[in-house]
Design a protein around this motif. Structure first.
Motif, PDB file in Angstrom:
ATOM      1  N   ASP A 201      42.759   5.840  75.503  1.00  0.00           N
ATOM      2  CA  ASP A 201      43.383   6.292  76.680  1.00  0.00           C
ATOM      3  C   ASP A 201      42.263   6.416  77.537  1.00  0.00           C
ATOM      4  O   ASP A 201      41.195   6.812  77.512  1.00  0.00           O
ATOM      5  CB  ASP A 201      43.741   7.895  76.557  1.00  0.00           C
TER       6      ASP A 201
ATOM      7  N   SER B 187      41.101   9.840  78.993  1.00  0.00           N
ATOM      8  CA  SER B 187      40.126  10.664  77.963  1.00  0.00           C
ATOM      9  C   SER B 187      39.951   9.667  76.678  1.00  0.00           C
ATOM     10  O   SER B 187      40.700   9.492  75.819  1.00  0.00           O
ATOM     11  CB  SER B 187      41.162  11.881  77.485  1.00  0.00           C
TER      12      SER B 187
ATOM     13  N   LYS C 272      40.581   9.680  72.808  1.00  0.00           N
ATOM     14  CA  LYS C 272      41.907   9.626  72.341  1.00  0.00           C
ATOM     15  C   LYS C 272      42.480   8.133  72.007  1.00  0.00           C
ATOM     16  O   LYS C 272      42.632   7.426  72.888  1.00  0.00           O
ATOM     17  CB  LYS C 272      42.972  10.139  73.421  1.00  0.00           C
TER      18      LYS C 272
ATOM     19  N   TYR D  55      45.269   5.761  70.396  1.00  0.00           N
ATOM     20  CA  TYR D  55      46.773   5.905  70.277  1.00  0.00           C
ATOM     21  C   TYR D  55      47.062   4.437  69.730  1.00  0.00           C
ATOM     22  O   TYR D  55      46.406   3.445  69.786  1.00  0.00           O
ATOM     23  CB  TYR D  55      47.493   5.810  71.458  1.00  0.00           C
TER      24      TYR D  55
ATOM     25  N   TYR E  22      54.141  10.210  72.220  1.00  0.00           N
ATOM     26  CA  TYR E  22      53.328  10.894  73.350  1.00  0.00           C
ATOM     27  C   TYR E  22      54.046  10.378  74.798  1.00  0.00           C
ATOM     28  O   TYR E  22      54.428  11.340  75.415  1.00  0.00           O
ATOM     29  CB  TYR E  22      51.860  10.642  73.517  1.00  0.00           C
TER      30      TYR E  22
ATOM     31  N   ASP F  23      51.041   8.411  67.992  1.00  0.00           N
ATOM     32  CA  ASP F  23      49.838   8.873  67.069  1.00  0.00           C
ATOM     33  C   ASP F  23      49.256   7.544  66.552  1.00  0.00           C
ATOM     34  O   ASP F  23      50.032   6.700  65.942  1.00  0.00           O
ATOM     35  CB  ASP F  23      50.470   9.663  65.944  1.00  0.00           C
TER      36      ASP F  23
ATOM     37  N   THR G 291      36.472   6.559  65.956  1.00  0.00           N
ATOM     38  CA  THR G 291      36.125   6.672  67.302  1.00  0.00           C
ATOM     39  C   THR G 291      34.729   6.690  67.452  1.00  0.00           C
ATOM     40  O   THR G 291      34.131   6.391  68.627  1.00  0.00           O
ATOM     41  CB  THR G 291      36.854   8.210  67.594  1.00  0.00           C
TER      42      THR G 291
END
Ligand SMILES: Nc1ncnc2c1ncn2[C@@H]1O[C@H](COP(=O)(O)OP(=O)(O)OP(=O)(O)O)[C@@H](O)[C@H]1O
Length: 940
Positions: free
Chosen positions: A30, A33, A36, A38, A79, A93, A737
């Motif tokens: 994303d 942000s 995040k 996905y 989402y 997710d 991440t």
């Protein structure tokens, strides 16, 4: 769900995670942000419409929307959804742990603790789904993903159905002792996967929550036994087994061939679930009260939803009643499993272990055919003639067959048969030979060993010289050679890999059965004399063993070999650009040597691949003629990280197939398979038929060899580790991440894996594993242009797998089904013609097919997706020595971690090029050669 409008521009698309029948799933970040991550499911509108998948996409969206309103850890959350001209986008997710099925196949079976742990989570998630009036209808380990901690998350709601709220209220849906049944139109359509489909759907076109429970039972069984309970040679046979409740129990068998008894309580639970009569099938509420879960506090959600590798031994996963405390508990330490928590998980053991479950197509033809065969009315979905009465289902005569009456449950009597009770001869008890070998194996065994293949026929001379000396190169059959181990690619039914135990009852189960509470029926049948069938099996097996020449040989066959030296010179290139370049390199070399390759060779060579990965050849003619003894010339070891394999159809005159092996800084080995006609003209006597497994494709066997080695390494590690508190306290490798921040040379979002140079090198870990898939698609057209390049150095190369439903292009977790290598195999050949005669060279490495189109997306998004999908190189940022050591430190992993090929890439790269990270790249050989080739092209 957030209502804020989002668009593809808000995300950075990274590597592809896989694709389904109508979508491709990408990892994405994303932009708003960046922490995040996905999974974005991209569905091509055109494709959806063309393939008539609109209904499923809509169902999936609506169902996930509904479930997303309440967070549940066990459900993949939706989402956002948005679309552009070309595609629909589902932002989901991200489940970095991949499919539960992969984990299962890696481990063979789950042990007691893991089985209970996953079952508890499944039950809780299922209860949540049902409480919203939703039936999943396609529950199976493939549709269960794992988050980074090993928490399961149910996904794929494309087949879901909602129960009409008027039929039952919340309390009756799943908390009561009843199993609601739904016979509304949408619910009664045929969806699901053959192995997990419920009998009520097969027999009555009906499904309900109980159908999900049936699938749950199949999954519990699969956790314990390694494969689903009902699996026939084809869908129809599978259905027959389902309605006959024909499934065997064997011990819980691990990949390292250790067996442990199955907890009788687990068996009891499965038996209560796998009941034809839905009113007798245990509902979720009762499942939760089953003694198997005696120590589970269903209200303690935190405990229930701990990740599998967060669970300290003895908490949630307490020793259960029924299992003696001395029973082996092979629990992997946390970090052992971290390997699947990274994009680098491409150890292929598992998928190759199974036969891919067949998804029942929306056309439902299989069920319709099956029902017609049995004369069962298919009700309103039946397009065929409806018989006036429903005949009994015939199953083979067996002493264990009892007759059960399955009453028709539908109030809807659309068909005359629906009001009739259906007599189903049902195997209620376990078969007398719990360890019996599946028919498939028998068939294979008999066919492969006893019947000559076309090639064998071709090489057997019509009148063999009577005085022909025995083949000097044939090693004498060992006095009691072990039966050939089941190829790793096969699913591992308990007996399949150990034919010698065919008729023996599983002794390990006996003491356990005695421990079972008296109310629980022993899963073991009374020991009985082996059936005639079993005796036959034994005979076949014995014959097989006798016929085996050398059990260490995986494949041996006659080939023409051309070794073409080539020089590896020029600057190195990045790993990520290797694939495409390499393709051209091979094309170019084939062109260059086409005359040589076209001219038939005088001598055939006997090429041998051993299970230890060694590839050697010998001159078949000389040995055969002069009886001079065996001179094996070593060519390569399959696990050599510098070795790559290519396979494509040569289709030129007499040539049947073509295979290239590349050995860095050495030679390119062109291996050509002689045609039948050439073989039949061979002047020497090869009737000793040293050929072994000559009906299998070479490349497939290479994969098998690698797989065997991989398995061995993993097993070695698993057997060396213990699950103790110390292990669980040790550092866990960083999350994907966090890795990203420091990841050098990240192309396509593939983060460099952690590595431990000390361990990887000094402990002689074979880091190299299988390759990723270069290209594949569900439809033939895409596969037809596919060309797999397998190169362990290039993030483990590529494998094209024409039979795999899903292919994770560019994702190391995309290991294709191992099974596909061994069963359906032939991942590639036949589709990649290099027409040397016409001097036209179809690209050997085709672009990935089946990608959703992105033409109307913004150029940025398009290029992101494109680059993610097509694995285009991205520049690697240089690392300073300090950065390098920081990275190295950060990603160092415990010594008991399995290092997969991608890890090896980084390991190798870091090891070899501390100062010039971006320039000194691992694949210096062919890639460098190709660089110079490119230069030449430019000059021209
Ligand atoms: N949320 C996710 N996180 C990580 N990987 C995912 C996620 N969703 C899907 N995948 C991967 O992408 C693959 C394709 O998923 P997708 O849902 O499109 O297809 P499918 O449901 O498996 O296929 P089909 O719908 O045709 O049965 C999955 O097998 C899985 O490996």
């Amino acid at each position: 769900m957030t209502s804020r409008k989002r668009s593809p521009h808000d995300f950075i698309f990274k590597e592809e995670l896989g694709h389904g029948s109508y979508s491709t799933v990408f990892k994405a970040i994303d932009k708003r942000s960046p922490n995040k991550i996905y999974a974005i499911k991209v569905c091509s509108k055109k494709h959806i419409i063309k393939e008539a998948k609109v209904k499923y996409v809509t169902i999936e969206k609506n169902t996930m929307n509904l479930l997303a309103q309440k967070n549940h850890p066990g459900i993949i959350k939706l989402y956002y959804t948005f679309h552009d001209e070309e595609n629909l986008y589902f932002v989901l997710d991200f489940a970095p742990g991949g499919e539960l099925l992969c984990l299962l196949h890696r481990m063979g079976t789950f042990n007691e603790l893991w089985t209970r742990h996953f079952t508890v989570q499944l039950v809780d998630a299922l209860e949540f789904i049902h409480s919203h009036g939703i039936i999943h209808r396609d529950l199976k380990p493939e549709n269960v993903l794992l988050d980074k901690d090993g928490r399961l998350m149910i996904t794929d709601f494309g087949a879901a159905s909602t129960i009409d709220s008027s039929l039952s209220d919340n309390s009756t849906r799943c908390n009561s002792d009843s199993n609601s049944i739904n016979d509304n139109q949408s619910c009664a359509s045929f969806v699901g996967t053959a192995e997990y489909v419920s009998p009520e759907l097969l027999l009555y076109n009906q499904c309900g929550y109980c159908s999900d429970i049936w699938a749950l039972g199949c999954m519990i069984y699969q956790f314990l036994q390694g494969q689903p309970p009902f699996r026939g040679e084809n869908e129809l046979k599978t259905f027959e087994k389902i309605v006959a409740l024909d499934y065997p129990w064997g011990p819980n068998k691990r990949l390292n061939n250790t067996t442990s008894p199955v907890n009788p309580l687990a068996i009891n639970l499965v038996r209560k679930i796998l009941v034809i009569e839905i009113n007798e099938r245990i509902p979720l509420a009762m499942i939760k009260k089953h003694p198997y879960f005696a120590k589970i506090d269903w209200n303690d959600k935190v405990k229930i939803w701990r990740g599998i590798w967060q669970n300290p031994q003895g908490q949630l996963l307490q020793q259960s009643p029924g299992v003696p405390s001395s029973s082996p508990q092979h629990v992997l330490p946390i970090r052992q499993l971290h390997v699947i928590d990274t994009p680098a998980r491409n150890i292929q053991i598992t998928k190759q272990k199974r036969k891919k479950p067949t998804k029942i197509s929306s056309t439902t033809s299989s069920i319709v055919v099956w029902r017609k065969r049995l004369g069962i009315s298919t009700g309103k979905d039946d397009l065929g003639t409806v018989p006036s009465t429903a005949p009994a289902i015939i199953v083979p005569n067996d002493s264990n067959i009892s007759t059960a009456t399955v009453t028709h449950l539908s109030s809807n009597s659309a068909s005359p048969a629906s009001s009739q009770p259906i007599q189903v001869q049902t195997k209620r008890t376990q078969p007398t030979t719990p360890n019996r070998i599946p028919p498939k194996v028998l068939v294979n065994s008999a066919n492969i060993r006893n019947k000559p293949t076309p090639r064998q026929k071709a090489i057997v001379p019509t009148s063999p010289a009577p005085s022909a000396p025995p083949a000097p190169s044939a090693p004498p059959a060992p006095p009691a050679p072990p039966a050939p181990p089941a190829p790793p690619a096969h699913p591992a039914p308990p007996a399949a890999s150990a034919p010698s135990t065919l008729s023996a009852p599983p002794a390990t189960l006996a003491p356990l059965a005695a421990l079972a509470p008296s109310s629980i029926q022993s899963p073991l049948p009374a020991p009985s004399a082996p059936s005639t069938k079993a005796k036959q099996l034994d005979v076949v097996t014995t014959l097989d063993v006798k016929n085996m020449i050398d059990p260490s040989i995986l494949k041996q066959d006659y080939v023409f070999i051309y070794g073409i030296p080539y020089e590896a010179e020029g600057p190195a290139m990045s790993l990520n650009s290797y694939n495409e370049i390499d393709n051209d390199l091979i094309t170019s070399l084939v062109t260059k040597h086409k005359e040589e390759l076209k001219s038939p060779r005088m001598f055939l060579q006997l090429l041998t691949l051993k299970k230890n990965g060694m590839l050697s050849y010998r001159n078949a003619v000389l040995e055969d003629r002069d009886n001079q003894g065996i001179i094996d010339h070593q060519m390569a070891n399959i696990e050599d990280t510098d070795l790559s394999m290519y396979d494509f159809e040569f289709n030129e005159l007499s040539r049947k197939g073509f295979l290239i092996l590349e050995k860095y800084k050495n030679k390119l080995w062109f291996i050509s398979l002689p045609s039948y006609s050439i073989l039949s003209k061979i002047p020497f006597n090869v009737e000793k038929s040293l050929a072994i497994n000559n009906n299998e494709n070479w490349v497939d066997c290479f994969f098998r060899a690698r797989q065997l080695l991989e398995e061995k390494q993993i097993l070695d590690k698993i057997s060396n580790v213990s699950f103790d508190s110390k292990a669980s306290n040790e550092t866990v490798s960083p999350s994907p991440t966090s890795k990203k921040d420091h990841t050098p040379s990240v192309s396509n979002g593939v983060t460099p894996p952690a590595y431990n140079a000390k361990y990887g090198r000094q402990n002689n870990v074979k880091q190299e594993t299988f390759s990723r898939i270069a290209t594949t698609g569900k439809d033939k057209s895409s596969v037809n242009s596919a060309f797999a390049v397998v190169h362990p150095k290039v993030l483990s190369g590529n494998i094209t797998n024409r039979t795999t439903r899903k292919t994770n292009v560019g994702s190391p977790n995309s290991a294709p089904s191992a099974n596909t290598y061994s069963n359906n195999i032939m991942p590639i050949s036949g589709n990649r013609s290099t027409n040397l005669t016409n001097n036209k060279h179809t690209p050997l490495l085709s672009k990935r097919q089946n990608l959703p189109t992105h033409s109307s997306s913004s150029p940025t998004v398009r290029s992101q997706i494109k680059s993610a999908g097509q694995r285009q190189p991205t520049p690697s940022p240089p690392l300073s020595p300090m950065e390098f050591s920081a990275v190295k430190e950060k990603y160092s992993v415990p010594s008991n971690m399995v290092i997969s090929s991608s890890r090896y890439e980084v390991l190798h790269t870091l090891n070899n090029s501390q100062t010039n990270f971006d320039r000194e790249i691992a694949s210096r050989g062919a890639s460098a050669a190709f660089k110079s080739l490119q230069k030449n092209k430019k000059k021209k």
